[in-house]
Design an enzyme around this catalytic site. Structure first.
Site, PDB file in Angstrom:
ATOM      1  CD  GLU A 133      -1.739  -2.119   1.658  1.00  0.00           C
ATOM      2  OE1 GLU A 133      -0.735  -2.713   1.919  1.00  0.00           O
ATOM      3  OE2 GLU A 133      -2.693  -3.029   1.389  1.00  0.00           O
ATOM      4  CG  HIS A 202      -9.814  -6.852   8.336  1.00  0.00           C
ATOM      5  ND1 HIS A 202      -9.199  -7.262   9.320  1.00  0.00           N
ATOM      6  CD2 HIS A 202      -9.261  -7.110   7.121  1.00  0.00           C
ATOM      7  CE1 HIS A 202      -8.197  -7.876   8.507  1.00  0.00           C
ATOM      8  NE2 HIS A 202      -8.182  -7.856   7.199  1.00  0.00           N
TER       9      HIS A 202
END
Lengths: 397, 390
Positions: A133, A202
């Site tokens: 990322e 998450h």
């Protein structure tokens, strides 16, 4: 709005500020701007091929408000399909738009937002990245500096924390530190929010983490209509935009217009006009609020619900007009309590509309805990409709 | 001899310094000249280029001039910092000039360069001017970033110079992004992403290199190895200080970064390679005379003998001076005059920069967002200053 006159797209804002708000508007004003490919007409006119500021009836949450003014009937789709439609339209219009992310290409996207795009546009425009990322967000920023318009997808918004340096220091700051030489027309998007027992890492809400970054613009979509509109606007914007989607909203179904349209990035959406209290919300909490609204209406209250949509900057115009009418504010958000969007919004309202308030501003946010796995605990982490009802009752005493 | 010396003492008779009149003995010849690099190239996974570099006398003179200008600018910046006209962080490049100048000689302005915070000289090499450099360092309006960037944020968009970055290593993914855009737009150009031996241990470098190799991007990662990551020597920071090999599956080349001709040769080689085959790593073995920044004396982690040793043996400007003198392309006095005139150029630029005003307060809010944002924003106190974003 000084800059409003310069762009027809923002003429919507000029219309809004010019017209005085009536005491109790019977019709909810949804200000969506329709754009045809080349036409740039004045506001207020209707019909295809012109810029329009449209009013649409949106009295109830379950009504397909978006298609109310559509001439050709519209088509029904799910939220993730609306995002995909926006992406396809923009990629067809502008060859510099490309999509960068994990599994966006051959796999079709982990939430199917980019399904089929790799076949349509090829591997150079829909790029599958390794799990990196930090670097692929940085590459997106570098590509934007050189004239491309990347759409960077974080498979989950939480993963973008790894790219925080790139988003904050490079994405947000380069336009400023270069004295205006470089623009970063990047869109950073991805699902976030509390899902169904996805676990703490998450289920993050990063709106609060990014909101202080100068130079960044943030929007949160909540319906297929505004998802498509905001995605298109974000891609066309010259500023870096973070588009917050929500894991649980991808399968919402709605009828949206067939014609091309864009939503204004800086505008809030009037979901339900009312008299007694202004409820400000965004993303998934909008639906909890509307559910609570049903109960409240039965109890005799008349809440005004505004989906703020633009998390940075706040649409203080719409919000302010509402506060001037109702004098009571409740903020319902999924962000954490500490340093969240609600905290900033509360601050902004106090600074600007203190004299109009008849009650302290209440803010319902998620608890300051990592989201637990157990379903009962997870439900207790976010704001539930019952709490919203109780809060309104308390404010309206 | 006396007559020649007399002639040299009449500056008014001479043409403006940028052009050397043919009557002078400083050569402006463009006849090809082949010179051997100081040491051969060491390579990893690729055949190294030849040690013989083609150049011209005129080019050598330009090298001398450009490097001397950079050297003088950095030394002047040192004085300005001590006089508290430059504040904050100031990272000086003196000693490393050959990398900037050699790279520029090998490429075009359509190729892109991105570097970290030791960027003053790269800005000059890319065509930046002294006045805007000094103005930016002093935080003035006439600065290249309007006074809002400072020492670590020099950019020049029209020359494809992408800065100027304060966070170590973060510029390398940006550089790979630039390379991606070059490939996307089919430009046949390359990007040189510069970083230091300290940044070479950043994970995002390897991430970006992996992606660049997968997508065959024209990215050239250039490690300016000055052997110290601030105060930490390379052997204490890197298990494997062979930075040119750390690309693993990506080819690499080790270059004597104090030899401007070697740098030029390597960069040309790298550009051709990158455009055809994908990423390559260059390691420039170089040295900085100053400390990491002006806050660092630079002598607590290395000896003064080491610094003066490098200055004597490997100084890039002295090497070119020797070349010019031994090959009779210029005389010692001419080079001295050139240096004097460069000194004056720098002093004039500083004087001009000092006259420039500080940015207006309204500049605080400009360039936060790009024009067309269309929404009013409030000043920090939210009551008084309402700046409409331009």
């Amino acid at each position: 709005m000084a800059a409003a006159a310069s762009s027809a797209l923002h003429a919507v804002g000029a219309v809004a500020s010019a017209k005085p708000r009536s005491a109790a508007p019977a019709v909810a004003r949804r200000r969506s701007v329709r754009v045809a490919a080349a036409a740039k007409g004045g506001p207020g006119s209707s019909g295809r091929g012109r810029m329009v500021a449209r009013s649409a009836v949106a009295a109830k949450a379950d009504e397909a408000a978006a298609a109310a003014g559509s001439k050709s009937g519209g088509h029904e789709l799910l939220l993730f399909e609306a995002l995909r439609e926006a992406l396809i339209e923009e990629m067809n219009l502008d060859p510099t738009v490309c999509v960068i992310g994990e599994d966006v290409g051959h796999y079709g996207g982990s939430y199917k937002v980019t399904k089929g795009l790799a076949e349509m546009f090829g591997d150079l425009r829909v790029l599958d990245t390794p799990i990196a990322e930090n670097s692929f967000t940085g590459m997106g920023v570098g590509a934007a500096m050189k004239g491309l318009r990347p759409v960077v997808e974080g498979m989950n918004m939480g993963f973008l924390l790894l790219a925080y340096n790139q988003i904050s220091n490079n994405c947000g700051m380069l336009h400023y530190t270069s004295g205006g030489q470089f623009k970063i027309p990047i869109v950073i998007r991805g699902p976030g929010g509390v899902g169904r027992q996805l676990g703490a890492e998450h289920s993050q809400r990063l709106e609060s983490y990014f909101q202080s970054i100068p130079g960044l613009q943030m929007v949160a979509c909540s319906t297929p209509y505004n998802a498509k509109g905001l995605m298109k606007a974000a891609i066309r914007s010259e500023n870096p935009v973070v588009l917050f989607e929500h894991v649980l909203l991808y399968n919402l179904k709605e009828k949206i217009p067939d014609e091309e349209y864009i939503c204004c990035l800086e505008e809030a959406e009037m979901v339900r006009p009312g008299e007694h209290v202004t409820i400000l919300t965004y993303s998934r909490m909008r639906y909890h609020v509307m559910q609570a609204a049903k109960t409240l209406v039965n109890k005799g209250y008349d809440p005004e619900v505004i989906d703020i949509r633009s998390l940075k900057p706040f649409d203080l115009h719409t919000i302010g007009n509402s506060i001037k009418k109702t004098h009571r504010v409740l903020i319902v958000e999924e962000c954490m309590r500490t340093g969240g969007i609600g905290a900033s919004l509360r601050s902004a309202i106090i600074d600007n509309f203190w004299d109009y308030l008849d009650a302290p501003i209440m803010c319902l946010s998620s608890q300051d805990v990592p989201t637990p796995y157990a379903s009962t605990l997870e439900d207790a982490t976010v704001v539930q409709p019952a709490q919203i009802v109780a809060a309104v009752e308390q404010i309206c005493q | 001899m006396a007559a020649a010396a007399l002639l040299r003492r009449i500056p008014a008779a001479r043409a403006p310094p940028t052009v050397f009149v043919a009557a002078r003995s400083i050569s402006d010849s463009t006849a090809a000249l082949t010179i051997e690099t100081s040491v051969p190239f060491t390579s990893h996974l690729v055949d190294p280029p030849s040690r013989d570099v083609t150049t011209t006398p005129a080019e050598l003179v330009t090298f001398f001039r450009d490097m001397s200008l950079m050297r003088r600018m950095e030394i002047a910046a040192d004085s300005l910092y001590k006089a508290k006209l430059i504040r904050g962080f100031c990272h000086l490049y003196d000693g490393q000039e050959a990398v900037a100048v050699g790279m520029e000689a090998a490429i075009t302005r359509s190729d892109s360069i991105i570097t970290a915070y030791r960027d003053h000289c790269i800005y000059l090499a890319r065509g930046g001017d002294l006045v805007s450099a000094f103005s930016e360092l002093m935080g003035r309006e006439a600065g290249c970033s309007r006074g809002k960037g400072g020492s670590m944020h020099f950019y020049k968009k029209d020359a494809n110079f992408y800065g100027g970055h304060g966070i170590v290593g973060a510029q390398v993914p940006l550089g790979c992004g630039l390379a991606f855009a070059q490939k996307y737009k089919k430009e046949d150009t390359a990007t040189f992403a510069l970083y230091g031996d300290g940044a070479a241990n950043q994970g995002q470098l390897f991430e970006a290199l992996n992606i660049s190799a997968l997508w065959k991007l024209p990215a050239i990662l250039v490690c300016e190895n000055n052997h110290y990551g601030m105060g930490t020597a390379e052997w204490r920071a890197a298990k494997s200080p062979a930075y040119y090999k750390r690309g693993d599956y990506v080819p690499g080349l080790k270059v004597d970064g104090m030899d401007v001709l070697a740098v030029k040769q390597a960069c040309k080689f790298a550009k051709d390679h990158a455009v055809a085959n994908g990423p390559i790593v260059l390691e420039m073995d170089t040295y900085r005379y100053h400390g990491h920044s002006m806050s660092d004396p630079g002598s607590t982690y290395r000896t003064r003998d080491e610094i003066s040793g490098v200055r004597q043996e490997r100084d890039p400007i002295e090497r070119v001076r020797k070349l010019l003198l031994t090959r009779d392309l210029a005389t010692a006095a001419e080079l001295k005059d050139m240096e004097k005139e460069i000194r004056k150029q720098v002093d004039d630029a500083i004087a001009k920069a000092k006259e420039s005003s500080m940015p207006d307060t309204s500049e605080l809010f400009t360039n936060v967002y790009k024009k067309g944002f269309g929404v009013e924003s409030f000043g920090p106190d939210r009551k008084e200053l309402r700046a409409s974003l331009p």
